[in-house]
Design an enzyme around this catalytic site. Structure first.
Site, PDB file in Angstrom:
ATOM      1  N   LYS A 192      -1.736  -4.350  -4.321  1.00 24.84           N
ATOM      2  CA  LYS A 192      -2.659  -5.450  -4.620  1.00 24.84           C
ATOM      3  C   LYS A 192      -3.864  -4.947  -5.414  1.00 24.84           C
ATOM      4  O   LYS A 192      -4.274  -5.564  -6.384  1.00 24.84           O
ATOM      5  CB  LYS A 192      -3.165  -6.125  -3.331  1.00 24.84           C
ATOM      6  CG  LYS A 192      -2.090  -6.685  -2.445  1.00 24.84           C
ATOM      7  CD  LYS A 192      -2.672  -7.472  -1.279  1.00 24.84           C
ATOM      8  CE  LYS A 192      -3.542  -6.660  -0.332  1.00 24.84           C
ATOM      9  NZ  LYS A 192      -2.813  -5.626   0.430  1.00 24.84           N
ATOM     10  N   ARG A 218      -7.046 -12.588   5.683  1.00 29.60           N
ATOM     11  CA  ARG A 218      -6.122 -11.762   6.466  1.00 29.60           C
ATOM     12  C   ARG A 218      -5.825 -12.384   7.829  1.00 29.60           C
ATOM     13  O   ARG A 218      -5.043 -11.820   8.589  1.00 29.60           O
ATOM     14  CB  ARG A 218      -6.735 -10.379   6.690  1.00 29.60           C
ATOM     15  CG  ARG A 218      -6.319  -9.329   5.658  1.00 29.60           C
ATOM     16  CD  ARG A 218      -7.091  -8.072   5.973  1.00 29.60           C
ATOM     17  NE  ARG A 218      -6.497  -6.847   5.559  1.00 29.60           N
ATOM     18  CZ  ARG A 218      -6.831  -6.177   4.455  1.00 29.60           C
ATOM     19  NH1 ARG A 218      -7.697  -6.679   3.610  1.00 29.60           N
ATOM     20  NH2 ARG A 218      -6.282  -5.012   4.205  1.00 29.60           N
ATOM     21  N   ARG A 273      -1.904   8.520  -1.323  1.00 30.86           N
ATOM     22  CA  ARG A 273      -2.882   7.920  -2.225  1.00 30.86           C
ATOM     23  C   ARG A 273      -4.166   8.752  -2.279  1.00 30.86           C
ATOM     24  O   ARG A 273      -4.660   9.207  -1.246  1.00 30.86           O
ATOM     25  CB  ARG A 273      -3.206   6.543  -1.640  1.00 30.86           C
ATOM     26  CG  ARG A 273      -3.683   5.529  -2.564  1.00 30.86           C
ATOM     27  CD  ARG A 273      -3.372   4.145  -2.092  1.00 30.86           C
ATOM     28  NE  ARG A 273      -4.097   3.708  -0.914  1.00 30.86           N
ATOM     29  CZ  ARG A 273      -4.152   2.424  -0.532  1.00 30.86           C
ATOM     30  NH1 ARG A 273      -3.518   1.498  -1.219  1.00 30.86           N
ATOM     31  NH2 ARG A 273      -4.814   2.091   0.542  1.00 30.86           N
ATOM     32  N   ARG A 305      -8.803   8.072   1.343  1.00 32.59           N
ATOM     33  CA  ARG A 305      -9.536   7.111   2.163  1.00 32.59           C
ATOM     34  C   ARG A 305      -9.363   7.456   3.629  1.00 32.59           C
ATOM     35  O   ARG A 305      -8.274   7.833   4.051  1.00 32.59           O
ATOM     36  CB  ARG A 305      -8.974   5.702   1.911  1.00 32.59           C
ATOM     37  CG  ARG A 305      -9.815   4.868   1.002  1.00 32.59           C
ATOM     38  CD  ARG A 305      -9.131   3.611   0.598  1.00 32.59           C
ATOM     39  NE  ARG A 305      -8.763   2.756   1.724  1.00 32.59           N
ATOM     40  CZ  ARG A 305      -8.246   1.542   1.590  1.00 32.59           C
ATOM     41  NH1 ARG A 305      -8.043   1.057   0.377  1.00 32.59           N
ATOM     42  NH2 ARG A 305      -7.927   0.820   2.635  1.00 32.59           N
ATOM     43  N   ARG A 322      -2.513  -0.534  10.561  1.00 35.42           N
ATOM     44  CA  ARG A 322      -2.798  -1.573   9.567  1.00 35.42           C
ATOM     45  C   ARG A 322      -1.552  -2.407   9.272  1.00 35.42           C
ATOM     46  O   ARG A 322      -1.631  -3.622   9.114  1.00 35.42           O
ATOM     47  CB  ARG A 322      -3.347  -0.924   8.279  1.00 35.42           C
ATOM     48  CG  ARG A 322      -4.771  -0.393   8.476  1.00 35.42           C
ATOM     49  CD  ARG A 322      -5.153   0.643   7.448  1.00 35.42           C
ATOM     50  NE  ARG A 322      -5.199   0.114   6.103  1.00 35.42           N
ATOM     51  CZ  ARG A 322      -5.124   0.867   5.008  1.00 35.42           C
ATOM     52  NH1 ARG A 322      -4.997   2.182   5.106  1.00 35.42           N
ATOM     53  NH2 ARG A 322      -5.181   0.313   3.820  1.00 35.42           N
TER      54      ARG A 322
HETATM   55  P1  AMP Z   1      -8.144  -2.932   2.030  1.00 37.14           P
HETATM   56  O1  AMP Z   1      -8.901  -2.125   1.051  1.00 37.14           O
HETATM   57  O2  AMP Z   1      -7.925  -4.356   1.576  1.00 37.14           O
HETATM   58  O3  AMP Z   1      -6.861  -2.280   2.485  1.00 37.14           O
HETATM   59  O4  AMP Z   1      -9.064  -3.063   3.344  1.00 37.14           O
HETATM   60  C1  AMP Z   1      -9.453  -1.913   4.062  1.00 37.14           C
HETATM   61  C2  AMP Z   1      -9.934  -2.295   5.448  1.00 37.14           C
HETATM   62  O5  AMP Z   1     -11.066  -3.166   5.338  1.00 37.14           O
HETATM   63  C3  AMP Z   1      -8.948  -3.056   6.315  1.00 37.14           C
HETATM   64  O6  AMP Z   1      -8.033  -2.197   6.979  1.00 37.14           O
HETATM   65  C4  AMP Z   1      -9.881  -3.778   7.262  1.00 37.14           C
HETATM   66  O7  AMP Z   1     -10.402  -2.893   8.245  1.00 37.14           O
HETATM   67  C5  AMP Z   1     -11.048  -4.154   6.366  1.00 37.14           C
HETATM   68  N1  AMP Z   1     -10.842  -5.476   5.736  1.00 37.14           N
HETATM   69  C6  AMP Z   1     -10.711  -5.744   4.399  1.00 37.14           C
HETATM   70  N2  AMP Z   1     -10.540  -7.048   4.176  1.00 37.14           N
HETATM   71  C7  AMP Z   1     -10.552  -7.639   5.417  1.00 37.14           C
HETATM   72  C8  AMP Z   1     -10.385  -8.977   5.869  1.00 37.14           C
HETATM   73  N3  AMP Z   1     -10.166  -9.983   5.008  1.00 37.14           N
HETATM   74  N4  AMP Z   1     -10.441  -9.200   7.209  1.00 37.14           N
HETATM   75  C9  AMP Z   1     -10.666  -8.215   8.089  1.00 37.14           C
HETATM   76  N5  AMP Z   1     -10.800  -6.925   7.736  1.00 37.14           N
HETATM   77  C10 AMP Z   1     -10.752  -6.624   6.402  1.00 37.14           C
END
Ligand code: AMP
Length: 215
Positions: free
Chosen positions: A13, A88, A127, A160, A171
């Site tokens: 994404k 989410r 990554r 990360r 996750r």
């Molecule tokens: P991402 O970069 O989208 O994989 O997000 C990394 C982390 O940020 C996730 O594993 C969550 O801990 C938090 N996070 C990002 N977007 C959301 C969301 N919409 N709702 C809840 N937690 C989020």
């Protein structure tokens, strides 16, 4: 173009979303990116979110909904937007729906990127990202010229904190139990388009481009 890129962590994404948004000249809105920046700057939101993100869990709905409301309040979505990583949960999807209706900027399409979990684990754990410019790499699939160093600016590549195998599995579990429950909400609106992302990145991107060509 008003688009949501949807799918499990690690399906691409972020990579495809950044490229597409840049080509279309619209904002790429990623709650994950905004949260990481808030942690880096140690803002009140960042301090609260850090504990949840560190374990691979979800940040509470009220925090991320607040972030999205603030982001859409910037007034730069007239030409469109590309959402990545939000919503989410079902309450987040409801809040987004209400917000976009208020702004008269409803979603036109949801691209659902699909990839088997086993491939996702391999992708995410390998990554790496440039600490400075954010360029993404992979230890097997997209190696930098010199190991651990960004090709563009010579700065160190980092992993990360939530990209380790244990956290990736947490996750993915969250995705399957909570996030995937949103898909029927968008299916009822007839706006879901499925994309097989278990292919070479350029091939996936070409499919994405053709899916959004009319938007
Ligand atoms: P991402 O970069 O989208 O994989 O997000 C990394 C982390 O940020 C996730 O594993 C969550 O801990 C938090 N996070 C990002 N977007 C959301 C969301 N919409 N709702 C809840 N937690 C989020």
């Amino acid at each position: 173009m008003r688009l949501l890129l949807f799918g499990a962590p690690g399906v691409g994404k972020g990579t495809h979303g950044k490229r597409l948004a840049q080509e279309r000249g619209i904002p790429h809105i990623s709650t994950g990116d905004i949260l990481r920046e808030s942690i880096r700057l140690a803002t009140p939101v960042g301090v609260k979110a850090k504990a949840y993100m560190g374990t691979g869990g979800l940040v509470p709905d009220e925090i991320v909904i607040g972030i999205i409301e603030e982001r859409f309040g910037k007034g730069d979505v007239g030409k469109g937007y590309l959402l990545d990583g939000f919503p989410r949960t079902v309450p987040q999807a409801d809040a987004l729906h209400a917000l976009l209706a208020r702004l008269a900027r409803p979603l036109q399409a949801v691209l659902l990127l699909e990839c088997p979990d086993s491939a996702i684990v391999e992708r995410i754990t390998g990554r790496r990202t440039c600490e400075k410019c954010g360029t993404p790499y992979h230890v097997i699939f997209q190696k930098p010229r010199q190991e651990g160093i960004c090709d563009l600016d010579g700065v160190r590549l980092v992993q990360r904190e939530d990209d380790t195998e244990v956290k990736v599995r947490t996750r993915l579990a969250k995705y399957h139990t909570e996030t995937a429950a949103i898909i029927p909400f968008y299916e009822k609106q007839g706006i879901v388009r499925r994309v097989d992302s278990f292919r070479a990145p350029d091939e996936v991107y070409r499919t994405i481009e053709s899916e959004v060509a009319n938007l």
